[in-house]
Design a protein around this motif. Structure first.
Motif, PDB file in Angstrom:
ATOM      1  N   LEU A  61      -7.092   3.173  -6.584  1.00 33.74           N
ATOM      2  CA  LEU A  61      -6.775   2.884  -5.188  1.00 33.74           C
ATOM      3  C   LEU A  61      -6.694   1.378  -4.938  1.00 33.74           C
ATOM      4  O   LEU A  61      -5.849   0.921  -4.161  1.00 33.74           O
ATOM      5  N   PHE A  62      -7.540   0.610  -5.603  1.00 32.33           N
ATOM      6  CA  PHE A  62      -7.446  -0.848  -5.494  1.00 32.33           C
ATOM      7  C   PHE A  62      -6.112  -1.335  -6.075  1.00 32.33           C
ATOM      8  O   PHE A  62      -5.457  -2.210  -5.511  1.00 32.33           O
ATOM      9  N   GLU A  63      -5.724  -0.767  -7.207  1.00 31.95           N
ATOM     10  CA  GLU A  63      -4.457  -1.159  -7.821  1.00 31.95           C
ATOM     11  C   GLU A  63      -3.272  -0.807  -6.930  1.00 31.95           C
ATOM     12  O   GLU A  63      -2.235  -1.466  -6.958  1.00 31.95           O
ATOM     13  N   GLU A  64      -3.431   0.233  -6.119  1.00 32.69           N
ATOM     14  CA  GLU A  64      -2.380   0.642  -5.184  1.00 32.69           C
ATOM     15  C   GLU A  64      -2.383  -0.211  -3.916  1.00 32.69           C
ATOM     16  O   GLU A  64      -1.574   0.019  -3.009  1.00 32.69           O
ATOM     17  N   GLY A  65      -3.285  -1.171  -3.852  1.00 34.97           N
ATOM     18  CA  GLY A  65      -3.283  -2.111  -2.740  1.00 34.97           C
ATOM     19  C   GLY A  65      -4.363  -1.915  -1.701  1.00 34.97           C
ATOM     20  O   GLY A  65      -4.440  -2.668  -0.724  1.00 34.97           O
ATOM     21  N   CYS A  66      -5.219  -0.902  -1.870  1.00 34.30           N
ATOM     22  CA  CYS A  66      -6.265  -0.646  -0.878  1.00 34.30           C
ATOM     23  C   CYS A  66      -7.310  -1.760  -0.900  1.00 34.30           C
ATOM     24  O   CYS A  66      -7.730  -2.207  -1.959  1.00 34.30           O
ATOM     25  N   ARG A  67      -7.723  -2.180   0.281  1.00 41.56           N
ATOM     26  CA  ARG A  67      -8.783  -3.187   0.377  1.00 41.56           C
ATOM     27  C   ARG A  67     -10.114  -2.543   0.745  1.00 41.56           C
ATOM     28  O   ARG A  67     -11.174  -3.143   0.586  1.00 41.56           O
ATOM     29  N   LEU A  68     -10.045  -1.331   1.272  1.00 37.38           N
ATOM     30  CA  LEU A  68     -11.232  -0.573   1.676  1.00 37.38           C
ATOM     31  C   LEU A  68     -11.052   0.863   1.211  1.00 37.38           C
ATOM     32  O   LEU A  68      -9.989   1.455   1.420  1.00 37.38           O
ATOM     33  N   VAL A  69     -12.078   1.421   0.561  1.00 33.82           N
ATOM     34  CA  VAL A  69     -12.016   2.802   0.073  1.00 33.82           C
ATOM     35  C   VAL A  69     -13.180   3.605   0.642  1.00 33.82           C
ATOM     36  O   VAL A  69     -14.331   3.154   0.594  1.00 33.82           O
ATOM     37  N   MET A 105     -11.163  -6.457 -15.889  1.00 31.84           N
ATOM     38  CA  MET A 105     -11.283  -6.225 -14.459  1.00 31.84           C
ATOM     39  C   MET A 105     -12.200  -7.252 -13.799  1.00 31.84           C
ATOM     40  O   MET A 105     -12.687  -7.027 -12.718  1.00 31.84           O
ATOM     41  N   GLU A 106     -12.439  -8.369 -14.465  1.00 24.14           N
ATOM     42  CA  GLU A 106     -13.371  -9.330 -13.911  1.00 24.14           C
ATOM     43  C   GLU A 106     -12.681 -10.345 -12.996  1.00 24.14           C
ATOM     44  O   GLU A 106     -13.243 -10.773 -12.004  1.00 24.14           O
ATOM     45  N   ALA A 107     -11.462 -10.746 -13.337  1.00 24.79           N
ATOM     46  CA  ALA A 107     -10.773 -11.740 -12.519  1.00 24.79           C
ATOM     47  C   ALA A 107      -9.952 -11.023 -11.453  1.00 24.79           C
ATOM     48  O   ALA A 107      -8.938 -10.430 -11.739  1.00 24.79           O
ATOM     49  N   LYS A 108     -10.388 -11.125 -10.224  1.00 24.73           N
ATOM     50  CA  LYS A 108      -9.801 -10.300  -9.175  1.00 24.73           C
ATOM     51  C   LYS A 108      -8.309 -10.572  -8.970  1.00 24.73           C
ATOM     52  O   LYS A 108      -7.536  -9.644  -8.787  1.00 24.73           O
ATOM     53  N   ASN A 109      -7.879 -11.830  -8.974  1.00 23.55           N
ATOM     54  CA  ASN A 109      -6.491 -12.139  -8.673  1.00 23.55           C
ATOM     55  C   ASN A 109      -5.539 -11.648  -9.759  1.00 23.55           C
ATOM     56  O   ASN A 109      -4.366 -11.442  -9.499  1.00 23.55           O
ATOM     57  N   LYS A 110      -6.045 -11.453 -10.927  1.00 20.82           N
ATOM     58  CA  LYS A 110      -5.209 -10.996 -12.038  1.00 20.82           C
ATOM     59  C   LYS A 110      -4.840  -9.537 -11.886  1.00 20.82           C
ATOM     60  O   LYS A 110      -3.787  -9.109 -12.343  1.00 20.82           O
ATOM     61  N   TYR A 111      -5.692  -8.760 -11.254  1.00 28.99           N
ATOM     62  CA  TYR A 111      -5.490  -7.319 -11.221  1.00 28.99           C
ATOM     63  C   TYR A 111      -5.142  -6.770  -9.844  1.00 28.99           C
ATOM     64  O   TYR A 111      -4.379  -5.823  -9.731  1.00 28.99           O
ATOM     65  N   TYR A 112      -5.705  -7.336  -8.799  1.00 23.07           N
ATOM     66  CA  TYR A 112      -5.558  -6.747  -7.481  1.00 23.07           C
ATOM     67  C   TYR A 112      -4.866  -7.696  -6.511  1.00 23.07           C
ATOM     68  O   TYR A 112      -5.264  -8.854  -6.373  1.00 23.07           O
ATOM     69  N   SER A 113      -3.863  -7.189  -5.832  1.00 24.33           N
ATOM     70  CA  SER A 113      -3.170  -7.976  -4.821  1.00 24.33           C
ATOM     71  C   SER A 113      -4.128  -8.336  -3.693  1.00 24.33           C
ATOM     72  O   SER A 113      -4.971  -7.540  -3.290  1.00 24.33           O
ATOM     73  N   GLN A 114      -3.977  -9.541  -3.187  1.00 19.20           N
ATOM     74  CA  GLN A 114      -4.804  -9.985  -2.069  1.00 19.20           C
ATOM     75  C   GLN A 114      -4.082  -9.824  -0.729  1.00 19.20           C
ATOM     76  O   GLN A 114      -4.563 -10.268   0.301  1.00 19.20           O
ATOM     77  N   LYS A 115      -2.919  -9.181  -0.747  1.00 19.97           N
ATOM     78  CA  LYS A 115      -2.195  -8.914   0.487  1.00 19.97           C
ATOM     79  C   LYS A 115      -2.906  -7.805   1.271  1.00 19.97           C
ATOM     80  O   LYS A 115      -3.620  -6.992   0.698  1.00 19.97           O
ATOM     81  N   PRO A 116      -2.702  -7.743   2.588  1.00 15.79           N
ATOM     82  CA  PRO A 116      -3.238  -6.614   3.353  1.00 15.79           C
ATOM     83  C   PRO A 116      -2.728  -5.288   2.787  1.00 15.79           C
ATOM     84  O   PRO A 116      -1.605  -5.210   2.269  1.00 15.79           O
ATOM     85  N   GLY A 117      -3.574  -4.251   2.850  1.00 15.28           N
ATOM     86  CA  GLY A 117      -3.200  -2.971   2.270  1.00 15.28           C
ATOM     87  C   GLY A 117      -3.779  -1.809   3.054  1.00 15.28           C
ATOM     88  O   GLY A 117      -4.448  -1.992   4.078  1.00 15.28           O
ATOM     89  N   PRO A 118      -3.541  -0.600   2.581  1.00 18.41           N
ATOM     90  CA  PRO A 118      -4.005   0.599   3.285  1.00 18.41           C
ATOM     91  C   PRO A 118      -5.483   0.888   3.052  1.00 18.41           C
ATOM     92  O   PRO A 118      -6.124   0.269   2.200  1.00 18.41           O
ATOM     93  N   ILE A 119      -5.995   1.833   3.806  1.00 18.78           N
ATOM     94  CA  ILE A 119      -7.337   2.379   3.591  1.00 18.78           C
ATOM     95  C   ILE A 119      -7.218   3.490   2.558  1.00 18.78           C
ATOM     96  O   ILE A 119      -6.387   4.382   2.690  1.00 18.78           O
ATOM     97  N   GLY A 120      -8.040   3.436   1.524  1.00 15.28           N
ATOM     98  CA  GLY A 120      -8.058   4.499   0.526  1.00 15.28           C
ATOM     99  C   GLY A 120      -9.095   5.550   0.885  1.00 15.28           C
ATOM    100  O   GLY A 120     -10.186   5.214   1.358  1.00 15.28           O
ATOM    101  N   VAL A 121      -8.741   6.805   0.690  1.00 14.75           N
ATOM    102  CA  VAL A 121      -9.670   7.912   0.926  1.00 14.75           C
ATOM    103  C   VAL A 121      -9.693   8.746  -0.341  1.00 14.75           C
ATOM    104  O   VAL A 121      -8.656   9.255  -0.779  1.00 14.75           O
ATOM    105  N   PHE A 122     -10.885   8.893  -0.937  1.00 11.13           N
ATOM    106  CA  PHE A 122     -10.994   9.607  -2.214  1.00 11.13           C
ATOM    107  C   PHE A 122     -11.887  10.830  -2.111  1.00 11.13           C
ATOM    108  O   PHE A 122     -12.930  10.809  -1.463  1.00 11.13           O
ATOM    109  N   ASP A 123     -11.449  11.900  -2.759  1.00 11.30           N
ATOM    110  CA  ASP A 123     -12.278  13.099  -2.913  1.00 11.30           C
ATOM    111  C   ASP A 123     -11.973  13.723  -4.264  1.00 11.30           C
ATOM    112  O   ASP A 123     -10.915  13.478  -4.854  1.00 11.30           O
ATOM    113  N   SER A 124     -12.896  14.533  -4.739  1.00  9.30           N
ATOM    114  CA  SER A 124     -12.689  15.207  -6.020  1.00  9.30           C
ATOM    115  C   SER A 124     -11.597  16.275  -5.909  1.00  9.30           C
ATOM    116  O   SER A 124     -11.076  16.723  -6.930  1.00  9.30           O
TER     117      SER A 124
END
Length: 284
Positions: A70-78, A1-20
């Motif tokens: 959520l990052f893997e799903e394309g979110c840029r902000l969580v 998970m260290e190389a950002k371009n390898k794992y996460y798309s740099q395209k615009p994406g949705p806002i992630g909202v997380f709760d337990s």
């Protein structure tokens, strides 16, 4: 998970909202009402809820897994729409994980937007925090308020039965009155000068009728959703570079680590519309 371009798309994406669990839907609903044009992914870790009684390390690991998903799903902000996750995991994720994952992504919590308003709302400068065991034991509200407003006295009250009452659809039952009254009396007897009570858990707005019915006159009840939504709106106004990384087609997706059918049924307590839910796994 260290190389950002390898794992996460740099395209615009949705806002992630997380709760337990479901409670974060009270935050999500307010955010979507204030910012309806944005795209969202809501993730509830219902299979492992509640977080309130778990250790710092476990809450951190669970929250970290959710943010990664959520990052893997394309979110840029969580947004961590969970007070326990905000209290026990946010700072570590921001400082330890984000720089290695992708320094351009952001993870924000619900505690700071709440704390920023305390000095304006409280006249006596005596505030009570109602929260889970995890949120209260972390001392996060006390520390954050102390940094920003050292003249404010903070009294925390753990309310361990309130989340189960909501999650089991018992928040409007006669039995709920006992637990609501018990904790209100306890926190107000601990500091009779309290004039503001913060609902420091996203489930608690569903108990608001019970709380108001048992609350003495002259005490302000502070629910987070509206203020977190406005704070996020202001954040994006001030950070146009992040706003440009967010898609805006008015779409929402809902993910859960438990039964999708169960989540959909429970969500009707928090949202006014019927939703489609996907069951996923984030335990890795």
């Amino acid at each position: 998970m260290e190389a950002k371009n390898k794992y996460y798309s740099q395209k615009p994406g949705p806002i992630g909202v997380f709760d337990s669990g479901y409670g974060g839907l009270t935050i999500f609903d307010k955010i979507r009402s204030v910012m309806p044009d944005y795209d969202y992914i809501y993730l509830g870790d219902n299979a492992r809820t509640p977080y309130g009684t778990r250790s710092f390390e476990v809450v951190y690991q669970f929250t970290r897994q959710a943010v990664m998903k959520l990052f893997e799903e394309g979110c840029r902000l969580v947004i961590l729409a969970c007070n326990t996750a905000s209290a026990k995991a946010l700072r570590t994720i921001q400082q330890r994980d984000l720089p290695g994952w992708d320094a351009e992504r952001r993870v924000l919590g619900v505690i700071r937007p709440t704390v920023e308003l305390m000095d304006t709302i409280s006249k006596t400068k005596h505030i009570g925090i109602l929260g889970t065991n995890g949120t209260i034991s972390s001392g996060s509200y006390t520390m954050e308020i102390g940094k920003m407003f050292p003249h404010i006295k903070v009294t925390g009250e753990a309310c361990p039965m309130w989340v189960p009452l909501v999650e089991n659809n018992e928040f409007d039952s006669p039995g709920a009155d006992y637990f609501v009254k018990k904790h209100l009396e306890h926190v107000l007897s601990a500091d009779p000068e309290i004039d503001t009570l913060v609902l420091g858990c996203t489930h608690y707005p569903l108990l608001i009728n019970k709380i108001e019915a048992n609350l003495p006159k002259g005490i302000t009840l502070f629910s987070q959703g509206e203020y977190v939504a406005k704070s996020l709106q202001d954040y994006l106004r001030r950070h146009s570079e992040m706003d440009a990384r967010l898609t805006k087609e008015g779409r929402s997706r809902f993910l859960t680590t438990e039964s999708a059918e169960k989540f959909s049924e429970a969500a009707s307590l928090f949202l006014s519309d019927t939703i489609q839910v996907e069951q996923i796994s984030i335990d890795r």
